[in-house]
Design an enzyme around this catalytic site. Structure first.
Site, PDB file in Angstrom:
ATOM      1  N   ASP A  49       0.844  -1.176   0.000  1.00  0.00           N
ATOM      2  CA  ASP A  49       0.000   0.000   0.000  1.00  0.00           C
ATOM      3  C   ASP A  49       0.901   1.256   0.000  1.00  0.00           C
ATOM      4  OD1 ASP A  49      -2.412   1.596   0.897  1.00  0.00           O
ATOM      5  OD2 ASP A  49      -1.137   1.793   2.656  1.00  0.00           O
ATOM      6  N   ASP A  52      -1.887  -0.847   5.743  1.00  0.00           N
ATOM      7  CA  ASP A  52      -2.159  -0.220   7.052  1.00  0.00           C
ATOM      8  C   ASP A  52      -3.625   0.075   7.298  1.00  0.00           C
ATOM      9  OD1 ASP A  52      -2.288   1.933   5.098  1.00  0.00           O
ATOM     10  OD2 ASP A  52      -2.459   3.244   6.847  1.00  0.00           O
TER      11      ASP A  52
HETATM   12  O1  LIG Z   1      -4.493   2.915  -0.548  1.00  0.00           O
HETATM   13  P1  LIG Z   1      -3.643   3.977   0.066  1.00  0.00           P
HETATM   14  O2  LIG Z   1      -2.355   4.172  -0.637  1.00  0.00           O
HETATM   15  O3  LIG Z   1      -3.453   3.794   1.547  1.00  0.00           O
HETATM   16  O4  LIG Z   1      -4.488   5.316  -0.102  1.00  0.00           O
HETATM   17  C1  LIG Z   1      -5.657   5.511   0.693  1.00  0.00           C
HETATM   18  C2  LIG Z   1      -6.002   6.991   0.805  1.00  0.00           C
HETATM   19  O5  LIG Z   1      -4.809   7.646   1.213  1.00  0.00           O
HETATM   20  C3  LIG Z   1      -4.787   9.061   1.250  1.00  0.00           C
HETATM   21  O6  LIG Z   1      -5.395   9.499   2.449  1.00  0.00           O
HETATM   22  C4  LIG Z   1      -4.682   9.095   3.594  1.00  0.00           C
HETATM   23  O7  LIG Z   1      -3.396   9.697   3.611  1.00  0.00           O
HETATM   24  C5  LIG Z   1      -3.416  11.159   3.705  1.00  0.00           C
HETATM   25  C6  LIG Z   1      -1.967  11.640   3.643  1.00  0.00           C
HETATM   26  O8  LIG Z   1      -1.189  11.096   4.647  1.00  0.00           O
HETATM   27  C7  LIG Z   1      -4.112  11.562   5.010  1.00  0.00           C
HETATM   28  O9  LIG Z   1      -4.192  12.984   5.088  1.00  0.00           O
HETATM   29  C8  LIG Z   1      -5.518  10.976   5.053  1.00  0.00           C
HETATM   30  O10 LIG Z   1      -6.109  11.234   6.310  1.00  0.00           O
HETATM   31  C9  LIG Z   1      -5.476   9.449   4.827  1.00  0.00           C
HETATM   32  O11 LIG Z   1      -6.786   8.922   4.714  1.00  0.00           O
HETATM   33  C10 LIG Z   1      -5.414   9.684   0.014  1.00  0.00           C
HETATM   34  O12 LIG Z   1      -5.568  11.064   0.186  1.00  0.00           O
HETATM   35  C11 LIG Z   1      -6.693   9.016  -0.397  1.00  0.00           C
HETATM   36  O13 LIG Z   1      -7.110   9.512  -1.645  1.00  0.00           O
HETATM   37  C12 LIG Z   1      -6.435   7.528  -0.526  1.00  0.00           C
HETATM   38  O14 LIG Z   1      -7.614   6.877  -0.950  1.00  0.00           O
END
Ligand SMILES: O=P(O)(O)OC[C@H]1O[C@H](O[C@H]2O[C@H](CO)[C@@H](O)[C@H](O)[C@H]2O)[C@H](O)[C@@H](O)[C@@H]1O
Length: 265
Positions: free
Chosen positions: A24, A208
């Site tokens: 991820d 995660d």
């Molecule tokens: O599948 P992933 O690579 O884990 O992506 C899932 C989402 O991640 C991002 O949001 C997350 O990370 C951000 C930056 O650290 C944080 O601000 C947020 O609270 C988290 O949920 C991304 O912005 C999403 O679009 C993804 O779907």
């Protein structure tokens, strides 16, 4: 750190050419930060992945991000960037959009997104600090910068579910985020297809967040030895409960990957 003994991990180490590692991005290769646009890859992650990629069957990033965003956030100032990882495949948008060898392949975006673009900002505006992230094929609403992020997330669940149903989209819950995205694909399906395509003989998946549970399911049903690794956090406990190995966030992931790399010598 010392590598734990685990049947799936032993299989990866014994036959690296047959192993596929899926990872991820946010929370695993990149620390969680308040602003999604300000995330960046752990500075040592691309280097260790590049090293591993030369020894393993394949390395894939399986993420909710669009692949080009993961690549942009995967650039580092001094060392190798994600783009430098040999043979890297990025299965973005939960597997809908694939990047490989500089090329993107993806189905057309679903029509329901226009409705979401029109209505979601209005829903978000009703709560302080809630922001919308438009990812072209999906739209996410984030509460991490709200005064009470967990309460804001709860308040959004019902209106977001209603909007998703009207738009024919699925709701993907994550770390202080609800995402409206095309249904029919998830990280489990994406990983399963990739394992079949590469004729993997073993698999490791590192994640995660709740969206990574489907990938853990795919490891379980792959019919080959597998190891599920959790990038642990206080925010999400469901994945640690299902994991074979739990490490401490992206720093722990990089340390773990280094040990895997060292064990291959
Ligand atoms: O599948 P992933 O690579 O884990 O992506 C899932 C989402 O991640 C991002 O949001 C997350 O990370 C951000 C930056 O650290 C944080 O601000 C947020 O609270 C988290 O949920 C991304 O912005 C999403 O679009 C993804 O779907």
């Amino acid at each position: 750190m010392t590598l734990p003994r685990h049947e799936g991990l032993d299989a990866v180490l014994a036959d690296p050419a047959g192993a596929v590692i899926g990872l991820d991005f946010d929370g695993t290769l990149s620390s969680i930060v308040p602003d999604p646009a300000a995330a960046h890859v752990h500075p040592e992650a691309p280097g260790v992945l590049a090293d591993l990629a030369g020894r393993l069957g394949a390395v894939a990033i399986v993420t909710g991000r669009p692949p080009l965003t993961a690549l942009a956030l995967g650039a580092t100032a001094d060392g190798p960037s994600l783009e430098d990882v040999p043979g890297l495949v990025i299965l973005g948008h939960y597997g809908l959009e694939r990047w490989e060898d500089g090329r993107i392949s993806a189905p057309p975006p679903p029509p329901g997104l226009d409705l979401v673009r029109a209505r979601l900002p209005e829903i978000a505006r009703s709560l302080d600090g809630v922001v919308v992230e438009d990812k072209d094929r999906a739209v996410a609403v984030h509460t991490r910068r709200a005064p009470d992020p967990a309460a804001a997330l709860e308040a959004l669940r019902e209106p977001v579910a209603a909007l998703a149903a009207e738009a024919g989209l699925a709701v993907e819950p994550g770390r202080m985020v609800l995402e409206l995205r095309p249904p029919g694909m998830d990280k489990g399906k994406a990983l399963s297809s990739f394992l079949a395509e590469r004729e993997a003989r073993s698999v490791m998946f590192v994640g995660d967040d709740l969206g990574d549970l489907a990938a853990f399911d795919a490891v379980d049903r792959a019919g080959i030895p597998g190891v599920r690794v959790c990038s642990g956090s206080a925010e999400v406990t469901a994945l640690a409960e299902r994991a074979d190995v739990v490490v401490d966030g992206p720093d722990g992931v990089v340390a773990f990957l280094r040990e895997v790399r060292a064990a291959l010598d």
